[in-house]
Motif scaffolding. Structure first.
Motif, short mmCIF file in Angstrom:
data_model
loop_
_atom_site.label_atom_id
_atom_site.label_comp_id
_atom_site.label_asym_id
_atom_site.label_seq_id
_atom_site.Cartn_x
_atom_site.Cartn_y
_atom_site.Cartn_z
N ILE A 189 2.28 2.21 -12.71
CA ILE A 189 1.24 2.80 -11.86
C ILE A 189 1.12 2.05 -10.54
O ILE A 189 1.13 2.67 -9.47
N PRO A 190 1.02 0.70 -10.54
CA PRO A 190 0.99 -0.01 -9.25
C PRO A 190 2.26 0.22 -8.43
O PRO A 190 2.21 0.33 -7.20
N LYS A 191 3.41 0.28 -9.12
CA LYS A 191 4.69 0.52 -8.42
C LYS A 191 4.68 1.89 -7.77
O LYS A 191 5.13 2.05 -6.63
N GLU A 192 4.17 2.88 -8.48
CA GLU A 192 4.08 4.24 -7.94
C GLU A 192 3.16 4.27 -6.73
O GLU A 192 3.48 4.88 -5.70
N ASN A 193 2.01 3.62 -6.84
CA ASN A 193 1.04 3.62 -5.74
C ASN A 193 1.63 2.97 -4.49
O ASN A 193 1.44 3.48 -3.37
N LYS A 194 2.34 1.86 -4.66
CA LYS A 194 2.95 1.19 -3.50
C LYS A 194 4.02 2.08 -2.88
O LYS A 194 4.13 2.18 -1.64
N ALA A 195 4.82 2.71 -3.72
CA ALA A 195 5.88 3.59 -3.21
C ALA A 195 5.28 4.77 -2.45
O ALA A 195 5.83 5.21 -1.43
N GLN A 196 4.16 5.30 -2.94
CA GLN A 196 3.49 6.41 -2.26
C GLN A 196 2.99 5.98 -0.88
O GLN A 196 3.08 6.74 0.09
N GLU A 197 2.48 4.76 -0.79
CA GLU A 197 2.04 4.23 0.50
C GLU A 197 3.21 4.11 1.47
O GLU A 197 3.09 4.44 2.66
N ASP A 198 4.34 3.64 0.96
CA ASP A 198 5.54 3.52 1.80
C ASP A 198 6.00 4.90 2.29
O ASP A 198 6.41 5.05 3.44
N LEU A 199 5.93 5.88 1.40
CA LEU A 199 6.36 7.23 1.76
C LEU A 199 5.56 7.78 2.94
O LEU A 199 6.11 8.51 3.78
N PHE A 200 4.28 7.47 2.99
CA PHE A 200 3.43 7.99 4.06
C PHE A 200 3.96 7.59 5.42
O PHE A 200 4.03 8.41 6.35
N VAL A 201 4.38 6.34 5.56
CA VAL A 201 4.95 5.85 6.82
C VAL A 201 6.27 6.56 7.10
O VAL A 201 6.55 6.98 8.22
N GLY A 202 7.09 6.70 6.04
CA GLY A 202 8.38 7.35 6.20
C GLY A 202 8.27 8.80 6.62
O GLY A 202 9.07 9.29 7.43
N GLU A 203 7.28 9.49 6.08
CA GLU A 203 7.06 10.89 6.44
C GLU A 203 6.73 11.02 7.93
O GLU A 203 7.18 11.95 8.60
N PHE A 204 5.94 10.08 8.42
CA PHE A 204 5.60 10.09 9.86
C PHE A 204 6.85 9.90 10.70
O PHE A 204 7.05 10.61 11.70
N LEU A 205 7.69 8.93 10.32
CA LEU A 205 8.93 8.69 11.07
C LEU A 205 9.85 9.91 11.02
O LEU A 205 10.51 10.24 12.02
N LEU A 206 9.89 10.58 9.88
CA LEU A 206 10.72 11.78 9.73
C LEU A 206 10.23 12.88 10.66
O LEU A 206 11.03 13.55 11.34
N GLN A 207 8.92 13.06 10.73
CA GLN A 207 8.34 14.07 11.62
C GLN A 207 8.62 13.75 13.08
O GLN A 207 8.79 14.66 13.91
N GLU A 208 8.68 12.45 13.39
CA GLU A 208 8.96 12.03 14.76
C GLU A 208 10.46 11.99 15.08
O GLU A 208 10.87 11.55 16.14
N LYS A 209 11.26 12.43 14.11
CA LYS A 209 12.72 12.48 14.24
C LYS A 209 13.36 11.10 14.39
O LYS A 209 14.44 10.96 14.97
N GLU A 210 12.67 10.10 13.86
CA GLU A 210 13.22 8.74 13.83
C GLU A 210 13.99 8.58 12.52
O GLU A 210 13.61 7.82 11.63
#
Length: 227
Positions: free
Chosen positions: A55-76
């Motif tokens: 559960i903690p591992k999943e939560n941390k990974a979800q937090e990381d994904l949020f940043v990655g999604e932003f970069l993906l939207q910005e075409k980075e």
């Protein structure tokens, strides 16, 4: 007298059966207790592992994904894949470190899209095909993206198979017509006009209120004229 003897014999049989049962319990009591204890420990271990690790591992990974999604939207795309050197480790690292989580699974789809945008089609296909989901929106879109990669690689026949699979998998007005039209255009590029007409007609007959159906008659006429 015979009734008393019968009752006495019956009691003897019951006592003998009870005695055998007690012997069996005594014989197997220790192994049974050990088995029960092992089962309790296993279940407790699984619950503890889930609570304090997954559960903690999943939560941390979800937090990381949020940043990655932003970069993906910005075409980075490169930063999204490899990290930004700061608060984000990158989709590739999320996959490697969190493969057992939902976030790790979703990172495969994101990594595939990034690789596709960067022109690394074989690597993109590898990521996209490792992604698994059963919903009617994301999963068909990922399958269709594999088809897009094959088109870019010049493997149109393979692409058509994925476009048609994506359309069937989605089975909805939003996504199915998109991939059916892509399949039709791909068929036309191979000179398979009858197949193209069939696919276009599918859009007209079964997805008549979709955006793709608005000009589908033009596609049907074009492919029909070349059959």
């Amino acid at each position: 007298m015979s009734d008393q003897k019968t009752q006495h014999d019956g009691l003897d049989e019951v006592n003998e059966a009870l005695s055998k049962t007690e012997q069996l319990i005594e014989k197997y009591q220790k192994p049974m207790l050990i088995s029960a204890l092992v089962l309790i420990l296993v279940v407790s271990g699984i619950l503890a592992l889930r609570q304090f690790y997954f559960i903690p591992k999943e939560n941390k990974a979800q937090e990381d994904l949020f940043v990655g999604e932003f970069l993906l939207q910005e075409k980075e795309y490169q930063k999204a894949l490899e990290g930004n050197g700061g608060d984000f480790i990158g989709f590739e690292a999320i996959i490697k470190e969190n493969s057992s989580t939902k976030a790790g699974n979703l990172a495969k789809a994101y990594a595939g899209i990034c690789q596709m945008r960067l022109g690394n089609y074989e690597q993109a296909i590898k990521h996209l095909e490792s992604f698994s989901a059963s919903d009617l929106l994301v999963s068909p879109a990922v399958v269709g993206a594999v088809g897009d990669c094959y088109v870019e690689m010049g493997k149109v026949k393979e692409a058509i198979a994925y476009f048609e699979k994506a359309a069937a998998k989605a089975n909805n007005e939003l996504i199915s017509p998109i991939y059916l039209k892509k399949a039709g255009i791909a068929y036309e590029s191979l000179g398979q006009y009858a197949d193209a007409v069939k696919v276009y007609q599918n859009i007209k007959d079964n997805w008549s209120t979709s955006m793709e159906s608005a000009d589908i008659e033009k596609y049907i006429e074009r492919a029909s004229s070349k059959k």
